[in-house]
Design a protein around this motif. Structure first.
Motif, PDB file in Angstrom:
ATOM      1  N   TYR A  62      52.227  46.050  45.504  1.00  0.00           N
ATOM      2  CA  TYR A  62      52.923  45.917  44.227  1.00  0.00           C
ATOM      3  C   TYR A  62      52.738  44.522  43.641  1.00  0.00           C
ATOM      4  N   HIS A  63      53.097  44.429  42.352  1.00  0.00           N
ATOM      5  CA  HIS A  63      53.196  43.127  41.691  1.00  0.00           C
ATOM      6  C   HIS A  63      54.350  43.213  40.700  1.00  0.00           C
ATOM      7  N   VAL A  64      55.383  42.398  40.915  1.00  0.00           N
ATOM      8  CA  VAL A  64      56.568  42.383  40.059  1.00  0.00           C
ATOM      9  C   VAL A  64      56.368  41.318  38.978  1.00  0.00           C
ATOM     10  N   ARG A  71      45.334  37.145  41.484  1.00  0.00           N
ATOM     11  CA  ARG A  71      45.385  38.014  42.666  1.00  0.00           C
ATOM     12  C   ARG A  71      44.266  39.049  42.646  1.00  0.00           C
ATOM     13  N   VAL A  72      44.019  39.626  41.471  1.00  0.00           N
ATOM     14  CA  VAL A  72      42.951  40.621  41.339  1.00  0.00           C
ATOM     15  C   VAL A  72      41.594  39.968  41.585  1.00  0.00           C
ATOM     16  N   ILE A  73      41.408  38.766  41.075  1.00  0.00           N
ATOM     17  CA  ILE A  73      40.142  38.050  41.251  1.00  0.00           C
ATOM     18  C   ILE A  73      39.919  37.681  42.714  1.00  0.00           C
ATOM     19  N   ASP A  74      40.988  37.273  43.404  1.00  0.00           N
ATOM     20  CA  ASP A  74      40.868  36.757  44.776  1.00  0.00           C
ATOM     21  C   ASP A  74      40.873  37.828  45.864  1.00  0.00           C
ATOM     22  N   THR A  75      41.184  39.081  45.504  1.00  0.00           N
ATOM     23  CA  THR A  75      41.285  40.126  46.529  1.00  0.00           C
ATOM     24  C   THR A  75      40.305  41.258  46.229  1.00  0.00           C
ATOM     25  N   GLY A 112      43.583  48.063  48.108  1.00  0.00           N
ATOM     26  CA  GLY A 112      42.768  48.226  46.907  1.00  0.00           C
ATOM     27  C   GLY A 112      43.552  48.521  45.645  1.00  0.00           C
ATOM     28  N   GLU A 113      44.782  48.998  45.793  1.00  0.00           N
ATOM     29  CA  GLU A 113      45.585  49.378  44.637  1.00  0.00           C
ATOM     30  C   GLU A 113      46.799  48.469  44.493  1.00  0.00           C
ATOM     31  N   ILE A 114      47.011  47.973  43.277  1.00  0.00           N
ATOM     32  CA  ILE A 114      48.201  47.181  42.965  1.00  0.00           C
ATOM     33  C   ILE A 114      48.953  47.898  41.854  1.00  0.00           C
ATOM     34  N   CYS A 115      50.206  48.201  42.108  1.00  0.00           N
ATOM     35  CA  CYS A 115      51.063  48.835  41.113  1.00  0.00           C
ATOM     36  C   CYS A 115      51.928  47.748  40.478  1.00  0.00           C
TER      37      CYS A 115
END
Length: 199
Positions: A105-107, A131-135, A81-84
């Protein structure tokens, strides 16, 4: 310069391009490697060649690894649920070393920089939005540098992610643990005052 001396100067020049190494440090490092050719230089060269041949970017987050997906993205114990969001892999590794974050993470691969002609399409910003839209992401944490470019990037990301409805937060800024006020710059003190919380 011809012969072996030319090769040594080429190696020194390449080493001097590494972060934290200037021409003098590079020269010392190369001379040390040459003195320990069998113990250090040959194994280092072999390890560098292997790493260059096998290392790739994770297809999801941009971390480095030897497989298509990195160990963090394939770890079922990590929160989905969390992406840094971080500027580069070094930042990801620093956060991982702290053990404080157990999400994904997301670089980005850099920050927006109009002076250097770095725009949103030069970074992994469209990938993040998709990625946010699809997950099932519930929060995006912006762990970007407290520089002009870092903050510009953070504001751009907040605007780009607003239509998705995901919560967007950023790391607190201010007095470091163990820091003394008389050693801090004015910007850090100002950020600490603005980010104060009830004791």
């Amino acid at each position: 310069m011809a012969g072996p001396q030319g090769e040594i100067e080429t190696l020194i020049g390449l080493m001097a391009r590494l972060p934290g190494l200037g021409p003098r440090s590079a020269r010392r490092a190369v001379l040390h490697l040459l003195k320990k050719r069998d113990l250090l230089m040959a194994p280092l060269a072999a390890a560098m060649a292997r790493t260059a041949a096998t290392t790739r970017d994770c297809a999801i987050c941009g971390n480095l690894g030897s497989d298509e997906l990195c160990g963090i993205c394939t770890d079922p114990k990590r929160s989905t649920g969390e992406i840094c969001v971080v500027e580069d892999v070094a930042d990801l590794w620093a956060l991982e070393q702290s053990g404080a974050f157990r999400g994904r993470y997301h670089v980005l691969g850099g920050t927006l920089s109009p002076l250097d002609a770095v725009g949103p399409d030069d970074l992994r910003i469209p990938d993040l939005v998709a990625r946010v839209i699809d997950t099932s992401t519930t929060e995006v944490i912006l762990a970007l540098p407290a520089t002009v470019d870092g903050q510009t990037t953070a504001h751009y990301l907040a605007d780009a992610l607003a239509p998705t409805g995901v919560a967007v937060s950023s790391l607190a800024q201010g007095v470091p643990v163990g820091g003394e006020l008389d050693y801090l710059d004015e910007g850090t003190i100002t950020a600490a005052l603005r980010a104060r919380r009830r004791f």
